[in-house]
Enzyme design. Structure first.
Site, PDB file in Angstrom:
ATOM      1  CG  ASP A 124      -0.303  -0.171   2.509  1.00 17.97           C
ATOM      2  OD1 ASP A 124       0.672   0.563   2.758  1.00 17.97           O
ATOM      3  OD2 ASP A 124      -0.742  -1.017   3.311  1.00 17.97           O
ATOM      4  CE  LYS A 158      -6.914  -0.936   2.399  1.00 26.86           C
ATOM      5  NZ  LYS A 158      -7.665  -1.332   3.593  1.00 26.86           N
ATOM      6  N   GLY A 183       2.845  -0.643   5.806  1.00 31.93           N
ATOM      7  CA  GLY A 183       3.643   0.336   6.528  1.00 31.93           C
ATOM      8  C   GLY A 183       3.447   0.172   8.023  1.00 31.93           C
ATOM      9  N   GLY A 184       4.491   0.444   8.795  1.00 33.02           N
ATOM     10  CA  GLY A 184       4.386   0.327  10.250  1.00 33.02           C
ATOM     11  C   GLY A 184       4.244  -1.105  10.697  1.00 33.02           C
ATOM     12  CG  ASP A 185       2.899  -4.033  14.275  1.00 29.17           C
ATOM     13  OD1 ASP A 185       3.898  -4.694  14.585  1.00 29.17           O
ATOM     14  OD2 ASP A 185       1.727  -4.440  14.427  1.00 29.17           O
ATOM     15  CG  MET A 244      -4.501   6.997   9.428  1.00 28.67           C
ATOM     16  SD  MET A 244      -5.494   5.484   9.339  1.00 28.67           S
ATOM     17  CE  MET A 244      -5.476   4.953  11.068  1.00 28.67           C
ATOM     18  N   GLY A 246       7.711  10.538   8.354  1.00 31.39           N
ATOM     19  CA  GLY A 246       8.689  10.211   9.381  1.00 31.39           C
ATOM     20  C   GLY A 246       9.661   9.117   9.008  1.00 31.39           C
TER      21      GLY A 246
END
Length: 468
Positions: free
Chosen positions: A249, A271, A302-304, A384, A413
């Site tokens: 995404d 997304k 992205g992220g976890d 978000m 970031g």
């Protein structure tokens, strides 16, 4: 790519080495290790280099260089400290189409010697194109610690079985999967421990078994972290390299995508807020469909994946269809962005707890437990939250949080484009409006933001914008 990497077979082949000092001796060691026959020319030759010449049954000439010395050689190395002589050697070799290397003089070379990790028959070469040999050696030192010497034994083990495996699995995908399973499983551990006979038995049994794991699909739900590819876990990287197809995404950075297996099929699924390339229900079903086709599917987020990543929704359907899956945690945006912005999420003087909050719900509202969120002594991290920023700040003030509570907004970031805006609850909405901010962003609210000014200089990526 400035140079085309090749590996030369020098066994029983004559190589010219001009020079007899420490540098020439180091080059001589490598050449002899590769099986070359040395022709060494220098007025003075070190004791070790003399021994190397005897070891390979080569030639030693205690004199100045002659143009004919390059005759009958397949390779030449000039390791003298005389620039004019090095130029002559380079010209003579080039005239006879013999590859030549002049130490520390890339302009005179037709090839360069890399930093080498030797796990023969596995050999890894690292080159900076002659621009920074020290950097290449530093990278070699890092890799040396990650690649045990026993990997050479594993390569020899695989070589012994290569033809038999090729006959057993005609399909290249099945063959690759078989080798990946063997080289990362119990057989490899036996080889590492010197138990080659037991490893051979295990591999022989595996060949004759009807193992549906070679044709059965599976799904890897992998957290790609907040953007910096160096924040990936080792397990994430391994699975990224063996997946057949990847669904990714918008929050997955280009740097992370560069580490996905190059020949893997790539499917973009969104997304962006209110602009999904593929609806979540369709993504869930696509994971199932691809796995049922026997694919190894990487769902890269992205992220976890389990922190506002909807990973739980995706694996629910996989579990219903009895499709095997793995979940690999990633560094969530809160941890990564806060660290790179120099903002600790907890601090005994400012915050004894931290809350991760989604900035919008399924119906695009921000209907949250505001009285609880407005309590002091805690850090709030909003994911978000860009679109609802003004509403978030106003609600916190309305429920008792001080208007001058520090706020940080981190844009993109942990990447090179990271930007940090510092303001407070009363002014952050206007600060964002004045600075043309685009997602992805993360909002950090609390007294810990005060530490940004003193800790930000440690951050790998930093471009602060203060409202003051």
């Amino acid at each position: 790519m400035d140079y085309f990497p090749v590996f030369l077979d020098l066994k029983k082949r004559r190589c010219l080495l001009v020079g007899g000092g420490d540098v020439a001796t180091r080059k001589g060691r490598l050449l002899v290790k590769a099986g070359a026959i040395l022709r060494v020319v220098a007025p003075q030759i070190s004791t070790e280099l003399r021994e190397l010449v005897q070891q390979c049954q080569g030639e030693m000439h205690l004199r100045e260089y002659h143009g004919s010395d390059v005759d009958d050689c397949v390779l030449a190395i000039a390791a003298t400290d005389i620039d004019s002589l090095n130029q002559v050697i380079s010209q003579d070799a080039k005239a006879k189409y013999i590859p030549v290397n002049v130490v520390d003089s890339p302009a005179l070379c037709t090839y360069i010697t890399p930093a080498i990790i030797d796990r023969s028959p596995l050999v890894i070469a690292i080159s900076s194109g002659g621009e920074s040999p020290v950097l290449a050696r530093l990278i070699r030192a890092k890799l040396e610690t990650l690649i045990p010497s026993s990997y050479g034994k594993l390569a020899q083990f695989a070589s012994r079985w290569r033809e038999r495996i090729k006959h057993r699995f005609a399909d290249t995908d099945q063959r690759r999967r078989f080798w990946e399973k063997i080289l990362q499983g119990p057989a490899a551990e036996l080889v590492f421990n010197g138990q080659d006979a037991q490893a051979d038995t295990l591999l022989s049994d595996a060949i004759h078994q009807e193992d549906d794991s070679l044709t059965r699909g599976e799904v890897y739900l992998v957290g790609g972290g907040p953007g910096d590819p160096e924040l990936l876990t080792l397990r994430a990287l391994r699975l990224m390299q063996q997946a057949d197809v990847v669904l990714y995404d918008r929050l997955v950075s280009d740097g992370v995508m560069e580490l996905v297996r190059r020949d893997a099929e790539r499917i973009y699924v969104g997304k962006r807020r209110s602009e999904h390339a593929m609806e979540q229900e369709n993504i869930n079903q696509l994971l199932v469909d691809l796995a049922l086709q026997g694919k190894r599917v990487l769902r890269l987020k992205g992220g976890d994946p389990f922190i506002f990543g909807r990973g739980g929704e995706e694996i629910e359907l996989l579990a219903q269809h009895h499709i095997p899956f793995q979940v690999v945690p990633g560094i969530t945006a809160a941890s990564g962005c806060a660290a790179y912005a120099g903002i600790p999420l907890t601090h005994r003087d400012y915050a004894q707890s931290v809350r991760f909050v989604t900035g919008h719900l399924q119906d695009d509202s921000t209907n949250l437990q505001w009285p609880e969120l407005a309590e002091p002594g805690q850090t709030l991290v909003f994911y978000m939250g860009l679109v609802g920023l003004a509403e978030i700040c106003a609600a916190l003030i309305a429920h008792g949080r001080a208007p001058d509570t520090p706020v940080a907004l981190v844009e993109k970031g942990t990447t090179r484009d990271q930007r940090v805006l510092i303001a407070d609850l009363a002014t952050m909405a206007q600060t964002v409006a004045d600075n043309n901010v685009h997602g992805p962003t993360l909002l950090i609210i609390g007294e810990v933001v005060k530490l940004h000014a003193s800790l930000q200089w440690f951050s790998p990526a930093q471009n602060p914008v203060d409202s003051d």
